[in-house]
Structure formats: structure tokens, C-alpha cells
Write an enzyme that holds these catalytic residues in place. Structure first.
Site, PDB file in Angstrom:
ATOM      1  N   ALA A  67     -14.449 -11.109   5.099  1.00 17.50           N
ATOM      2  CA  ALA A  67     -14.367  -9.782   4.832  1.00 17.50           C
ATOM      3  C   ALA A  67     -14.039  -9.506   3.243  1.00 17.50           C
ATOM      4  O   ALA A  67     -13.576 -10.546   2.704  1.00 17.50           O
ATOM      5  CB  ALA A  67     -13.412  -9.119   5.578  1.00 17.50           C
ATOM      6  N   ARG A  90      -3.667   6.006  -2.160  1.00 19.81           N
ATOM      7  CA  ARG A  90      -2.501   5.509  -2.417  1.00 19.81           C
ATOM      8  C   ARG A  90      -1.639   6.218  -3.102  1.00 19.81           C
ATOM      9  O   ARG A  90      -1.972   6.957  -4.143  1.00 19.81           O
ATOM     10  CB  ARG A  90      -2.784   4.224  -2.984  1.00 19.81           C
ATOM     11  CG  ARG A  90      -3.416   3.240  -2.211  1.00 19.81           C
ATOM     12  CD  ARG A  90      -3.282   1.747  -2.483  1.00 19.81           C
ATOM     13  NE  ARG A  90      -4.375   1.032  -1.877  1.00 19.81           N
ATOM     14  CZ  ARG A  90      -5.055  -0.215  -2.219  1.00 19.81           C
ATOM     15  NH1 ARG A  90      -4.464  -0.761  -3.343  1.00 19.81           N
ATOM     16  NH2 ARG A  90      -5.857  -0.674  -1.554  1.00 19.81           N
ATOM     17  N   TRP A 124       0.843  -1.089  -0.142  1.00 16.76           N
ATOM     18  CA  TRP A 124       0.170  -0.008   0.023  1.00 16.76           C
ATOM     19  C   TRP A 124       0.908   1.251   0.042  1.00 16.76           C
ATOM     20  O   TRP A 124       0.944   1.931   0.893  1.00 16.76           O
ATOM     21  CB  TRP A 124      -1.083  -0.047   1.208  1.00 16.76           C
ATOM     22  CG  TRP A 124      -1.928  -1.049   1.002  1.00 16.76           C
ATOM     23  CD1 TRP A 124      -3.108  -1.148   0.498  1.00 16.76           C
ATOM     24  CD2 TRP A 124      -1.836  -2.501   1.510  1.00 16.76           C
ATOM     25  NE1 TRP A 124      -3.780  -1.991   0.596  1.00 16.76           N
ATOM     26  CE2 TRP A 124      -3.101  -2.907   1.050  1.00 16.76           C
ATOM     27  CE3 TRP A 124      -0.614  -3.026   2.284  1.00 16.76           C
ATOM     28  CZ2 TRP A 124      -3.369  -4.371   1.419  1.00 16.76           C
ATOM     29  CZ3 TRP A 124      -1.286  -4.515   2.628  1.00 16.76           C
ATOM     30  CH2 TRP A 124      -2.551  -5.243   2.177  1.00 16.76           C
ATOM     31  N   VAL A 135      -6.572 -11.709   5.797  1.00 17.11           N
ATOM     32  CA  VAL A 135      -7.525 -12.888   5.681  1.00 17.11           C
ATOM     33  C   VAL A 135      -6.905 -14.078   5.481  1.00 17.11           C
ATOM     34  O   VAL A 135      -5.787 -14.136   5.072  1.00 17.11           O
ATOM     35  CB  VAL A 135      -8.305 -12.591   4.461  1.00 17.11           C
ATOM     36  CG1 VAL A 135      -9.500 -11.468   4.844  1.00 17.11           C
ATOM     37  CG2 VAL A 135      -7.509 -12.260   3.043  1.00 17.11           C
ATOM     38  N   GLN A 190     -13.876   2.428  -2.310  1.00 13.58           N
ATOM     39  CA  GLN A 190     -14.025   1.241  -1.911  1.00 13.58           C
ATOM     40  C   GLN A 190     -15.427   1.012  -1.361  1.00 13.58           C
ATOM     41  O   GLN A 190     -15.675   1.959  -0.760  1.00 13.58           O
ATOM     42  CB  GLN A 190     -12.907   0.540  -1.297  1.00 13.58           C
ATOM     43  CG  GLN A 190     -11.397   0.657  -1.696  1.00 13.58           C
ATOM     44  CD  GLN A 190     -10.526  -0.206  -0.949  1.00 13.58           C
ATOM     45  OE1 GLN A 190     -10.596  -0.311   0.152  1.00 13.58           O
ATOM     46  NE2 GLN A 190      -9.730  -1.063  -1.657  1.00 13.58           N
ATOM     47  N   HIS A 202      -6.924   1.722   2.183  1.00 15.67           N
ATOM     48  CA  HIS A 202      -8.055   0.923   1.997  1.00 15.67           C
ATOM     49  C   HIS A 202      -9.414   1.207   3.265  1.00 15.67           C
ATOM     50  O   HIS A 202      -8.868   2.024   4.058  1.00 15.67           O
ATOM     51  CB  HIS A 202      -7.724  -0.621   1.771  1.00 15.67           C
ATOM     52  CG  HIS A 202      -7.104  -0.985   3.083  1.00 15.67           C
ATOM     53  ND1 HIS A 202      -6.456  -2.383   3.132  1.00 15.67           N
ATOM     54  CD2 HIS A 202      -6.412  -0.297   4.280  1.00 15.67           C
ATOM     55  CE1 HIS A 202      -5.661  -2.435   4.526  1.00 15.67           C
ATOM     56  NE2 HIS A 202      -5.695  -1.337   5.032  1.00 15.67           N
TER      57      HIS A 202
HETATM   58  N1  PHE Z   1      -8.313  -4.020   1.688  1.00  9.06           N
HETATM   59  C1  PHE Z   1      -7.781  -4.749   0.387  1.00  9.06           C
HETATM   60  C2  PHE Z   1      -7.366  -3.805  -0.793  1.00  9.06           C
HETATM   61  O1  PHE Z   1      -7.636  -2.774  -0.752  1.00  9.06           O
HETATM   62  C3  PHE Z   1      -9.225  -5.641   0.007  1.00  9.06           C
HETATM   63  C4  PHE Z   1      -9.490  -6.621   0.948  1.00  9.06           C
HETATM   64  C5  PHE Z   1     -10.519  -6.244   1.781  1.00  9.06           C
HETATM   65  C6  PHE Z   1      -9.029  -7.706   0.817  1.00  9.06           C
HETATM   66  C7  PHE Z   1     -10.904  -7.317   2.688  1.00  9.06           C
HETATM   67  C8  PHE Z   1      -9.651  -8.776   1.666  1.00  9.06           C
HETATM   68  C9  PHE Z   1     -10.654  -8.491   2.723  1.00  9.06           C
HETATM   69  O2  PHE Z   1      -6.867  -4.306  -1.816  1.00  9.06           O
END
Ligand code: PHE
Length: 354
Positions: free
Chosen positions: A317, A206, A163, A263, A220, A180
Site C-alpha cells: 500500500a 487534518r 493524525w 504496514v 492524496q 488519509h
Molecule cells: N496513510 C498514510 C498517511 O497519510 C500514508 C500511507 C499509506 C503509508 C499507505 C503507508 C501505506 O501518511
């Protein structure tokens, strides 16, 4: 009749003739005001005549007084209509000067319209509401703790580079523009006890090179469900239903292995292209699939970090890209169009969508 009275009678006559003559010549409202003050005003000729009465012998005053008063009344009466006519002329002239041509077409008022991203966001919020998810919102300026640490991304973890982050300068704690919407996972779980079902629409940032499919700011929608016995099947079913609500009942969802520190297991998910029905076209870059975002089962470390017991509860998630969905829905081929504030794009869009 005394000499003085003679004099006064003559004066009255002079003033009368002069005043009435001049009254005829008045051409403007300003002339009228001047005339009035010359004859009838506090220092006007008639007023002075009336004041002069005091000089006369007592017995002559009533007659002379009546004559002077009569002059005053006569001039006042004569002045009224002239004054009125000139005042009306002023108004008439102003009306002509200020005339508005009511036959000209009016200026069309500019009417605002919802931004495409807002429209898609609202639609997603509605769809998720049907599935039992509540929309919550979080800060765009975040601490490193929520943006990274509580998401199982420790300070020196290489995943933190993924990120490319915009940092806010501070003395102490690490403060960033959230990269995010995932920080709201921890914020929400800290606040609520399971069962948890929330979505988090919002902007993320970003630090990266921009092109037609990358923007330094984008939108998002995070999703989080935590309860007893939540499985990957729930995740897939949820995303499948959202894709169908968005793009039609034919749509299918594809999961592929991917890695996100928060995750386990993690996937990226795509929907088959609604334009070509998955056969391959320009919009899906001939792959038949449109990337929607990342997802997975909430990592036990994340659950533990907010005080949940991973042996008791599990969760899924996901994070989907709203800009991407808006691009697909409306055939926009450059993500930068959404944020660069080009009024022509927004206007075209407003007209197209209505
Ligand atoms: N936060 C991740 C992204 O911005 C996306 C994501 C969210 C992946 C939740 C898994 C679970 O790329």
C-alpha cells in the site's frame, strides 16, 4: 328634406370638418387612439350619428344613412395612414433609444479551466490505469473503525495522535473527517477478493497548523495491491514507474524506513529532483530528493481484519501527496494556494496550463 334631415346633414358636415381638422394636428400615437375613440369608437361622434338615424322618418333614413356611412368610411380612410405614420414613429423612437453600439468591443466570456489538483489527479489515474490499477472513491466523512481500527490503529494507540483529527460531533460512533485515504484499503478489501489493484484519489483532512507546506485539507492518492506473492520489489517497481511517467525516464526512487501502523515494513518514499537532477536546488531544498508519501507491505493484522489470510496473500500500500506533486510540477511554492480560492492564482494557472 325634413328639418330633422337638415339637422343631420349639418351635423355630418360639422363632424367631418372638425374630425379632419383635428386629424391634421395629431402628433403622437396616443393622440391617434384618442381621436379614433372620439369619432369612430363605440361612443364616438360618427357612431352616435348613425344611431340617431332611427329618429328620422322612415323614407329619409336611406339617404341620411348613406351620408353618415360615407362619413364613417371617409374618416376611417383618412385615419389609416395617419395612424400608421404615428405608430411607425413610436417604433422608430424606440429603435433610436434602444440602439446598441456594435462597434464597442464585446465582453470576454470567463472560461473555466481544470484545477491544478484535478489535472494532476487525472494524469495519475491514467498512469495507474496503464499499470492495471482501477480508480475507486470513498467517503470523506469516515467512521473511526475504517479510519483507524481496521488499519491496526486501536483506540488508545499513541499513533492515533499522529493524525490530529477533525471529529464530527455525534452521540454514538466515532465519526471523523478522514485523515488519509487509507480507510479505503479496508473498504475495498471487504468488497473484493484478491487479486486487488486499486487507487483512491481524494481529499483528506487534518487538524493542524497551516503553513506553506501544510494545509488542513489536502489531496492524496492511495494505492493498494493484494495478491499471492506480492513483494516490496513490486511496490518499488510500481512507484518507480509512476515517478518516471510523471517526471521523466531519468527519475529514481528512494525508500527510507518509516512507521505506519498498517504496514510492515513501512517506508517513506521520495523521487530525485527533476529540476536539478538530484544535485540540490531551491525546489528540493538542496537535498536532491522530493518527498512523495508513505508506503509499505500491508500489515497482517489489516489483512486479517478484512477476512484475508496473510499466509495466502500479501500486498503493498502507498499514499502519495497529490498537492506535493502539483507543487513540483507547476512550481507552486505554497500548498495553501490550491484551496484558498484566489481567482488570480487559478486564472494565472489556467492561462499557464492552457
Ligand atoms: N496513510 C498514510 C498517511 O497519510 C500514508 C500511507 C499509506 C503509508 C499507505 C503507508 C501505506 O501518511
Amino acid at each position: 328634406m325634413s328639418t330633422a334631415q337638415h339637422g343631420l346633414a349639418a351635423d355630418i358636415e360639422t363632424v367631418r370638418t372638425e374630425a379632419l381638422d383635428r386629424l391634421e394636428t395629431l402628433a403622437t400615437a396616443a393622440n391617434a387612439t384618442e381621436w379614433e375613440s372620439n369619432y369612430l369608437g363605440p361612443r364616438g361622434r360618427v357612431t352616435l350619428l348613425l344611431r340617431g338615424l332611427g329618429q328620422l322618418p322612415k323614407e329619409e333614413r336611406p339617404i341620411a344613412g348613406r351620408a353618415a356611412q360615407q362619413l364613417r368610411n371617409e374618416l376611417t380612410d383618412a385615419f389609416g395612414p395617419v395612424n400608421e405614420r404615428l405608430a411607425l414613429e413610436v417604433i422608430a423612437a424606440r429603435l433610436v433609444a434602444d440602439a446598441v453600439d456594435i462597434s464597442l468591443p464585446g465582453r470576454k466570456p470567463t472560461i473555466g479551466a481544470a484545477h491544478p489538483i484535478s489535472i494532476v489527479t487525472a494524469e495519475l489515474v491514467d498512469i495507474f490505469a496503464l499499470l492495471g490499477f482501477q480508480a475507486v472513491f470513498g467517503p470523506e466523512v469516515e467512521t473511526g473503525r475504517y479510519n483507524f481500527d481496521l488499519l491496526n490503529i486501536p483506540a488508545e494507540h499513541p499513533a492515533r495522535d499522529v493524525w490530529d483529527t477533525i471529529h464530527v460531533e455525534t452521540q454514538g460512533e466515532e465519526i471523523v473527517l478522514r485523515t488519509h485515504t487509507s480507510p479505503m484499503q479496508a473498504r475495498t478489501m471487504e468488497r473484493l477478493q484478491p487479486p486487488v489493484r486499486v487507487i483512491v484519489p481524494g481529499r483528506a483532512f487534518r487538524f493542524e497548523a497551516q503553513d506553506a507546506s501544510h494545509e488542513w485539507q489536502f489531496t492524496q492518492l492511495e494505492g493498494l495491491a493484494v495478491d499471492r506473492n506480492i513483494t516490496m520489489a513490486d511496490l518499488k517497481g510500481t512507484l518507480q514507474e509512476v515517478a518516471r511517467q510523471l517526471f521523466g525516464p531519468e527519475r529514481r526512487i528512494r525508500f527510507r524506513c518509516d512507521f505506519f501502523p498498517f504496514v510492515e515494513p513501512g517506508v517513506d518514499f521520495a523521487v530525485d529532483c527533476a529540476i536539478c537532477d538530484g544535485k540540490g536546488c531551491r525546489v528540493c531544498k538542496h537535498t536532491g530528493w522530493l518527498e512523495m508519501g508513505g508506503a509499505g507491505m500491508v500489515h497482517p493484522n489489516v489483512l486479517r481484519g478484512v477476512g484475508y489470510d496473510p499466509d495466502e496473500v500479501s500486498g503493498f500500500a502507498f499514499g502519495l501527496g497529490i498537492d506535493r506533486i502539483a507543487m513540483m510540477k507547476y512550481g507552486v511554492d505554497d500548498v495553501r494556494a490550491f484551496a484558498n480560492n484566489d481567482i488570480r492564482f487559478l486564472r494565472d494557472f489556467a492561462e499557464a496550463v492552457g
